[in-house]
Design an enzyme around this catalytic site. Sequence first.
Site, PDB file in Angstrom:
ATOM      1  N   PRO A   2       0.623  -1.157  -0.121  1.00  0.00           N
ATOM      2  CG  PRO A   2      -0.537  -1.950   1.445  1.00  0.00           C
ATOM      3  CD  PRO A   2       0.805  -2.328   0.916  1.00  0.00           C
ATOM      4  CD  GLU A   3       2.339   3.509  -4.470  1.00  0.00           C
ATOM      5  OE1 GLU A   3       2.315   4.403  -4.888  1.00  0.00           O
ATOM      6  OE2 GLU A   3       2.496   2.009  -5.199  1.00  0.00           O
ATOM      7  CE  LYS A  53       5.115   3.176   0.290  1.00  0.00           C
ATOM      8  NZ  LYS A  53       6.225   2.377  -0.798  1.00  0.00           N
ATOM      9  CD  GLN A  70       8.519  -5.152   7.027  1.00  0.00           C
ATOM     10  OE1 GLN A  70       7.961  -5.988   7.968  1.00  0.00           O
ATOM     11  NE2 GLN A  70       9.469  -4.282   6.890  1.00  0.00           N
ATOM     12  NE  ARG A 125      15.258   5.436   5.992  1.00  0.00           N
ATOM     13  CZ  ARG A 125      14.934   4.028   6.957  1.00  0.00           C
ATOM     14  NH1 ARG A 125      15.160   3.853   8.144  1.00  0.00           N
ATOM     15  NH2 ARG A 125      13.929   3.490   6.140  1.00  0.00           N
ATOM     16  CG  ASN A 169       5.728   0.506  -9.255  1.00  0.00           C
ATOM     17  OD1 ASN A 169       6.826   1.041  -9.484  1.00  0.00           O
ATOM     18  ND2 ASN A 169       5.237   0.078  -9.490  1.00  0.00           N
TER      19      ASN A 169
END
Length: 263
Positions: A2-3, A53, A70, A125, A169
């Site tokens: 999933p985005e 995410k 994930q 990050r 993606n």
Amino acid sequence: MPEGPEIRRAADNLEAAIKGKPLTDVWFAFPQLKTYQSQLIGQHVTHVETRGKALLTHFSNDLTLYSHNQLYGVWRVVDTGEEPQTTRVLRVKLQTADKTILLYSASDIEMLRPEQLTTHPFLQRVGPDVLDPNLTPEVVKERLLSPRFRNRQFAGLLLDQAFLAGLGNYLRVEILWQVGLTGNHKAKDLNAAQLDALAHALLEIPRFSYATRGQVDENKHHGALFRFKVFHRDGEPCERCGSIIEKTTLSSRPFYWCPGCQH
């Protein structure tokens, strides 16, 4: 995987189910989280935040549950007392009097204290979230032209959560089609108009997906308000120029593009 838009909609569903309601039962599968079960009984979820995410479930006692789905993790909302029939492995249960939220199959789960929110490796990050309403195209353009990112090909850059959080993606594919660029382009090689168009598309397309994907416009033949222009449409004609959409692999992920108008 999933985005950002899908993770944000999941967070909205979780909030709608249990936000502000006292927790009557809490269960964690992982031993290192067991000690928090009793600490959370009687507390409530104040809000559910997304960082790309990752999902942050904030509690009224200042603890925060960090989870990253994930590839396989999934949240479910059920009526309290209902036990879904599934082969997935339950990891988290947060129960209120009327609704229960369940996390299945995820393995990246931690409980964080306030000071850890700024030191957690992933959260430290990750870049600005594309769904953050305070993030502007001007800031995105600055990041594109920064020494850290300006020389990187978009094929990899648009998948890097350190650049912008929440992209993935299908968004990478749709954004590059929208602005007529390929995965091999770099920010340093673009002219001012291209940079401006890309900076806007990097925010507008994820936000449009979040706001409308899955909604239906009955007056439109294709139905969904958000639909893919090139993603999973290899072999079909491009609606912009009529050339046939092609599929390749870039940065180890399937990539769809139109050779007629992306160059």
